[in-house]
Design a protein around this motif. Structure first.
Motif, PDB file in Angstrom:
ATOM      1  N   LEU A 355       0.834  -1.200   0.000  1.00 24.66           N
ATOM      2  CA  LEU A 355       0.000   0.000   0.000  1.00 24.66           C
ATOM      3  C   LEU A 355       0.872   1.255   0.000  1.00 24.66           C
ATOM      4  O   LEU A 355       0.587   2.232  -0.713  1.00 24.66           O
ATOM      5  CB  LEU A 355      -0.928  -0.015   1.216  1.00 24.66           C
ATOM      6  CG  LEU A 355      -2.011   1.055   1.293  1.00 24.66           C
ATOM      7  CD1 LEU A 355      -2.864   1.078   0.040  1.00 24.66           C
ATOM      8  CD2 LEU A 355      -2.873   0.835   2.527  1.00 24.66           C
ATOM      9  N   HIS A 356       1.923   1.226   0.789  1.00 24.69           N
ATOM     10  CA  HIS A 356       2.899   2.323   0.821  1.00 24.69           C
ATOM     11  C   HIS A 356       3.466   2.583  -0.572  1.00 24.69           C
ATOM     12  O   HIS A 356       3.503   3.728  -1.057  1.00 24.69           O
ATOM     13  CB  HIS A 356       4.014   1.940   1.803  1.00 24.69           C
ATOM     14  CG  HIS A 356       5.007   3.021   2.062  1.00 24.69           C
ATOM     15  ND1 HIS A 356       6.082   2.858   2.897  1.00 24.69           N
ATOM     16  CD2 HIS A 356       5.114   4.295   1.600  1.00 24.69           C
ATOM     17  CE1 HIS A 356       6.790   3.961   2.935  1.00 24.69           C
ATOM     18  NE2 HIS A 356       6.231   4.848   2.153  1.00 24.69           N
ATOM     19  N   MET A 357       3.888   1.532  -1.255  1.00 28.94           N
ATOM     20  CA  MET A 357       4.498   1.671  -2.573  1.00 28.94           C
ATOM     21  C   MET A 357       3.473   2.091  -3.632  1.00 28.94           C
ATOM     22  O   MET A 357       3.808   2.809  -4.581  1.00 28.94           O
ATOM     23  CB  MET A 357       5.164   0.359  -2.983  1.00 28.94           C
ATOM     24  CG  MET A 357       6.406   0.005  -2.169  1.00 28.94           C
ATOM     25  SD  MET A 357       7.733   1.240  -2.323  1.00 28.94           S
ATOM     26  CE  MET A 357       7.510   2.192  -0.802  1.00 28.94           C
ATOM     27  N   LYS A 358       2.227   1.664  -3.479  1.00 27.71           N
ATOM     28  CA  LYS A 358       1.203   2.078  -4.436  1.00 27.71           C
ATOM     29  C   LYS A 358       0.963   3.588  -4.365  1.00 27.71           C
ATOM     30  O   LYS A 358       0.748   4.246  -5.388  1.00 27.71           O
ATOM     31  CB  LYS A 358      -0.104   1.330  -4.168  1.00 27.71           C
ATOM     32  CG  LYS A 358      -0.120  -0.083  -4.728  1.00 27.71           C
ATOM     33  CD  LYS A 358      -1.508  -0.699  -4.617  1.00 27.71           C
ATOM     34  CE  LYS A 358      -1.554  -2.064  -5.297  1.00 27.71           C
ATOM     35  NZ  LYS A 358      -2.908  -2.650  -5.276  1.00 27.71           N
ATOM     36  N   ILE A 359       1.000   4.131  -3.162  1.00 31.70           N
ATOM     37  CA  ILE A 359       0.847   5.583  -3.013  1.00 31.70           C
ATOM     38  C   ILE A 359       1.998   6.303  -3.698  1.00 31.70           C
ATOM     39  O   ILE A 359       1.792   7.285  -4.428  1.00 31.70           O
ATOM     40  CB  ILE A 359       0.751   5.967  -1.527  1.00 31.70           C
ATOM     41  CG1 ILE A 359      -0.571   5.443  -0.935  1.00 31.70           C
ATOM     42  CG2 ILE A 359       0.853   7.481  -1.338  1.00 31.70           C
ATOM     43  CD1 ILE A 359      -0.689   5.605   0.563  1.00 31.70           C
ATOM     44  N   TYR A 360       3.208   5.830  -3.498  1.00 37.10           N
ATOM     45  CA  TYR A 360       4.368   6.456  -4.146  1.00 37.10           C
ATOM     46  C   TYR A 360       4.290   6.331  -5.659  1.00 37.10           C
ATOM     47  O   TYR A 360       4.627   7.269  -6.398  1.00 37.10           O
ATOM     48  CB  TYR A 360       5.661   5.818  -3.629  1.00 37.10           C
ATOM     49  CG  TYR A 360       6.084   6.315  -2.264  1.00 37.10           C
ATOM     50  CD1 TYR A 360       5.302   7.205  -1.547  1.00 37.10           C
ATOM     51  CD2 TYR A 360       7.287   5.892  -1.692  1.00 37.10           C
ATOM     52  CE1 TYR A 360       5.692   7.665  -0.302  1.00 37.10           C
ATOM     53  CE2 TYR A 360       7.688   6.338  -0.439  1.00 37.10           C
ATOM     54  CZ  TYR A 360       6.878   7.230   0.251  1.00 37.10           C
ATOM     55  OH  TYR A 360       7.271   7.686   1.475  1.00 37.10           O
ATOM     56  N   ARG A 361       3.862   5.181  -6.138  1.00 38.90           N
ATOM     57  CA  ARG A 361       3.741   4.984  -7.583  1.00 38.90           C
ATOM     58  C   ARG A 361       2.665   5.895  -8.160  1.00 38.90           C
ATOM     59  O   ARG A 361       2.840   6.490  -9.231  1.00 38.90           O
ATOM     60  CB  ARG A 361       3.425   3.516  -7.884  1.00 38.90           C
ATOM     61  CG  ARG A 361       3.387   3.174  -9.372  1.00 38.90           C
ATOM     62  CD  ARG A 361       4.729   3.414 -10.018  1.00 38.90           C
ATOM     63  NE  ARG A 361       4.742   3.021 -11.413  1.00 38.90           N
ATOM     64  CZ  ARG A 361       5.565   3.522 -12.320  1.00 38.90           C
ATOM     65  NH1 ARG A 361       6.440   4.444 -11.961  1.00 38.90           N
ATOM     66  NH2 ARG A 361       5.523   3.112 -13.556  1.00 38.90           N
ATOM     67  N   TYR A 362       1.557   6.012  -7.459  1.00 40.04           N
ATOM     68  CA  TYR A 362       0.466   6.889  -7.891  1.00 40.04           C
ATOM     69  C   TYR A 362       0.943   8.338  -7.970  1.00 40.04           C
ATOM     70  O   TYR A 362       0.515   9.108  -8.833  1.00 40.04           O
ATOM     71  CB  TYR A 362      -0.715   6.763  -6.924  1.00 40.04           C
ATOM     72  CG  TYR A 362      -1.921   7.576  -7.301  1.00 40.04           C
ATOM     73  CD1 TYR A 362      -2.879   7.070  -8.181  1.00 40.04           C
ATOM     74  CD2 TYR A 362      -2.113   8.856  -6.764  1.00 40.04           C
ATOM     75  CE1 TYR A 362      -3.990   7.829  -8.528  1.00 40.04           C
ATOM     76  CE2 TYR A 362      -3.223   9.611  -7.108  1.00 40.04           C
ATOM     77  CZ  TYR A 362      -4.166   9.091  -7.991  1.00 40.04           C
ATOM     78  OH  TYR A 362      -5.258   9.839  -8.337  1.00 40.04           O
ATOM     79  N   GLY A 484      -7.142   9.191  -3.909  1.00 40.46           N
ATOM     80  CA  GLY A 484      -6.747   8.779  -5.246  1.00 40.46           C
ATOM     81  C   GLY A 484      -7.138   7.330  -5.477  1.00 40.46           C
ATOM     82  O   GLY A 484      -7.341   6.569  -4.521  1.00 40.46           O
ATOM     83  N   ASP A 485      -7.227   6.935  -6.742  1.00 43.51           N
ATOM     84  CA  ASP A 485      -7.645   5.582  -7.096  1.00 43.51           C
ATOM     85  C   ASP A 485      -6.439   4.642  -7.084  1.00 43.51           C
ATOM     86  O   ASP A 485      -5.757   4.467  -8.101  1.00 43.51           O
ATOM     87  CB  ASP A 485      -8.303   5.583  -8.473  1.00 43.51           C
ATOM     88  CG  ASP A 485      -8.795   4.198  -8.880  1.00 43.51           C
ATOM     89  OD1 ASP A 485      -8.897   3.327  -7.986  1.00 43.51           O
ATOM     90  OD2 ASP A 485      -9.062   3.988 -10.086  1.00 43.51           O
ATOM     91  N   LEU A 486      -6.176   4.040  -5.936  1.00 43.53           N
ATOM     92  CA  LEU A 486      -5.034   3.137  -5.817  1.00 43.53           C
ATOM     93  C   LEU A 486      -5.321   1.764  -6.418  1.00 43.53           C
ATOM     94  O   LEU A 486      -4.388   0.994  -6.670  1.00 43.53           O
ATOM     95  CB  LEU A 486      -4.628   2.992  -4.353  1.00 43.53           C
ATOM     96  CG  LEU A 486      -4.155   4.274  -3.653  1.00 43.53           C
ATOM     97  CD1 LEU A 486      -3.791   3.980  -2.203  1.00 43.53           C
ATOM     98  CD2 LEU A 486      -2.973   4.894  -4.386  1.00 43.53           C
ATOM     99  N   ASP A 487      -6.601   1.448  -6.634  1.00 42.45           N
ATOM    100  CA  ASP A 487      -6.932   0.137  -7.202  1.00 42.45           C
ATOM    101  C   ASP A 487      -6.401  -0.013  -8.619  1.00 42.45           C
ATOM    102  O   ASP A 487      -6.143  -1.122  -9.080  1.00 42.45           O
ATOM    103  CB  ASP A 487      -8.458  -0.063  -7.208  1.00 42.45           C
ATOM    104  CG  ASP A 487      -9.015  -0.186  -5.802  1.00 42.45           C
ATOM    105  OD1 ASP A 487      -8.260  -0.597  -4.899  1.00 42.45           O
ATOM    106  OD2 ASP A 487     -10.209   0.139  -5.602  1.00 42.45           O
ATOM    107  N   SER A 488      -6.249   1.101  -9.317  1.00 45.43           N
ATOM    108  CA  SER A 488      -5.753   1.053 -10.696  1.00 45.43           C
ATOM    109  C   SER A 488      -4.224   1.045 -10.777  1.00 45.43           C
ATOM    110  O   SER A 488      -3.661   0.925 -11.872  1.00 45.43           O
ATOM    111  CB  SER A 488      -6.295   2.246 -11.483  1.00 45.43           C
ATOM    112  OG  SER A 488      -5.822   3.469 -10.916  1.00 45.43           O
ATOM    113  N   VAL A 489      -3.558   1.179  -9.637  1.00 45.36           N
ATOM    114  CA  VAL A 489      -2.090   1.261  -9.635  1.00 45.36           C
ATOM    115  C   VAL A 489      -1.486  -0.127  -9.749  1.00 45.36           C
ATOM    116  O   VAL A 489      -1.853  -1.047  -8.999  1.00 45.36           O
ATOM    117  CB  VAL A 489      -1.579   1.957  -8.360  1.00 45.36           C
ATOM    118  CG1 VAL A 489      -0.056   1.944  -8.321  1.00 45.36           C
ATOM    119  CG2 VAL A 489      -2.104   3.384  -8.303  1.00 45.36           C
TER     120      VAL A 489
END
Length: 501
Positions: A355-362, A484-489
């Motif tokens: 989850l942490h990395m998805k936020i950074y990627r987003y 933000g839409d993290l499901d699409s990350v």
């Protein structure tokens, strides 16, 4: 007469035919010569073109061979045991980073540090480094943000909103940011220690939490550095009790407690549930704990310093006019690879790391590549050397806020903060082999262990009826809905370049 006339016409015709025949023979010869000349010229042009192409190709090959030879010589000199050739290697250069990424250099575990010979000859700068981007930095001290419709207890790092987090990365001459030490949030120092640290301009700091280590005495410390530096060991109450049971602690006339050269600094009321997260307070927020310090060197509690601290300041800060120096990670440059290694080694809950990395990627964090302006996005944070300028302090605050909001794995947040500051924050990332020459590494007294490290899915947090798996005072960004839409990350694929984590 007629016959003579006819004979005359016949002779003229024959002569004309002969002339035409001779002319035609002459024209044919000239045409043949002309065509031969053109053929020879075209052949010469082809030969010249081929020769030029061959010349260019040969020159290119020779040039490429010279470059390859220079690179191989540079790679060899970087690993040579001969002092003269080793001195030719600039390990902080782009060339060294390129040949290392190509696998032409095998990183050595330990290498010599080009420090000065005599601490007594070091000239200490009389002036601080100029403040270029941030002139004034202040901090939020009150935490009055309500969560879930009710006022929750104050948090050490504060209830930072997503908007406040985003604004904190916009560098301005005058800034106010969250930086821990919210009033009544924990981590209080005793008054005797507050009084002592006020005199400390040069600091060597370390920390022990939850009784994982005992203090290790530095060696090779000059008399000048012993007078100049405060050696401060930050501990919690569990560690202080453990230390008193295992090593000799002496008390001075003012109640200060010492183990050898180390002054023990007790932080009452640990601000976080997770001991690793508590350890980030003195590590990252050194400038907040010791506000009078102009320079600091942080080393982890399991390490024994074996280089004079004054030599370290000269080498990593003053010589090249740096304000922040940290070692490069031995194995990883890519934040997503480091996250993968943390999951494999169970350093924190796997779904929370994702989850942490998805936020950074987003938010646009790209995997490290050689085109980036830094040698790596992943530091080896066990040694940090700083001048406490406003920009350096701002970076430390923002780095700590990421640790407060997300996972306590600070290596995952370092490169992200550098990225969000848009290249304004300059630092010296030195080779890992030098880092290994600064200290002797000792084993922990016991292994870290936490239930949260073994969680494999978010459902396990929800099924735990006691609430013991979910941290109540840290990792807020993982529990607060992200705008933000993290499901699409989709996280970038990771190529495991090392078996080690």
């Amino acid at each position: 007469m007629d016959s003579n006339f006819l004979r005359s016409i016949s002779l003229r015709a024959n002569r004309r035919a002969d002339r035409n025949h001779l002319q035609s023979r002459g024209d044919g010869k000239e045409g043949f010569l002309a065509s031969g000349k053109l053929y020879q010229e075209s052949q010469m042009k082809i030969i010249w073109k081929r020769g030029f192409i061959r010349l260019v190709l040969v020159a290119g090959i020779i040039w490429g061979m010279l470059i390859l030879t220079a690179l191989l010589f540079h790679a060899w000199s970087c690993q040579s045991s001969i002092a003269f050739f080793s001195a030719l290697c600039n390990k902080s250069s782009v060339i060294y980073g390129a040949i290392q990424s190509l696998g032409l250099v095998t990183p050595s575990h330990r290498c010599s540090i080009p420090v000065a010979d005599d601490p007594n000859k070091i000239v200490i700068p009389k002036r601080r480094s100029p403040e270029k981007y941030v002139q004034s930095l202040s901090y939020f001290m009150e935490d009055d943000t309500a969560t879930n419709g009710s006022q929750s207890p104050p948090l050490f790092g504060g209830h930072i909103t997503w908007q406040q987090r985003d604004e904190s990365f916009k560098v301005k001459p005058n800034m106010k940011v969250h930086c821990g030490f919210i009033r009544n949030g924990g981590a209080e120092m005793a008054q005797k220690d507050v009084k002592y640290v006020k005199k400390c301009r040069f600091v060597v700091a370390s920390g022990i939490f939850d009784g994982y280590d005992t203090p290790h005495q530095p060696s090779n410390i000059s008399a000048r550095s012993q007078k100049l530096f405060c050696f401060l060991m930050v501990v919690d109450e569990v560690s202080l009790e453990f230390i008193k049971k295992n090593v000799t602690v002496r008390e001075d006339n003012e109640g200060g407690e010492w183990v050898g050269i180390w002054r023990l600094i007790l932080l009452k009321h640990p601000p976080y549930d997770e001991p690793r997260r508590n350890g980030k307070v003195p590590k990252i927020l050194t400038h907040r704990l010791f506000p009078q310090a102009q320079y600091s060197i942080w080393i982890d509690g399991k390490m024994e310093l074996i280089v004079d601290p004054l030599l370290l300041l000269e080498r990593y800060l003053w010589r090249e006019k740096n304000t922040f120096a940290i070692a490069q990670h031995k194995h990883h440059r890519n934040v997503y690879e480091e996250a993968d290694a943390n999951k494999r080694r169970k350093r924190y809950a796997r779904p929370l790391i994702d989850l942490h990395m998805k936020i950074y990627r987003y938010e646009g964090m790209e995997p490290w590549n050689p085109q980036k302006s830094t040698p790596s996005d992943i530091p080896e944070g066990a040694v940090i050397i700083r001048e406490h300028t406003a920009l350096s302090n701002l970076f430390s605050c923002l780095w700590f806020n990421e640790v407060h909001l997300f996972t306590p794995r600070d290596q995952l947040s370092f490169g992200y903060v550098v990225y969000r500051l848009g290249g304004l924050f300059k630092f010296f990332m030195f080779p890992n082999c030098e880092y290994n020459s600064i200290f002797i590494l000792h084993n922990h007294t016991r292994e870290h262990s936490s239930k949260v490290e073994w969680v494999k899915s978010l459902d396990e947090f929800k099924k735990d009826k006691t609430g013991g798996l979910k941290e109540s005072r840290g990792g807020l960004g993982l529990w607060t809905p992200y705008p933000g839409d993290l499901d699409s990350v989709v996280l970038p694929p990771v190529k495991r370049t090392s078996k080690a984590g």
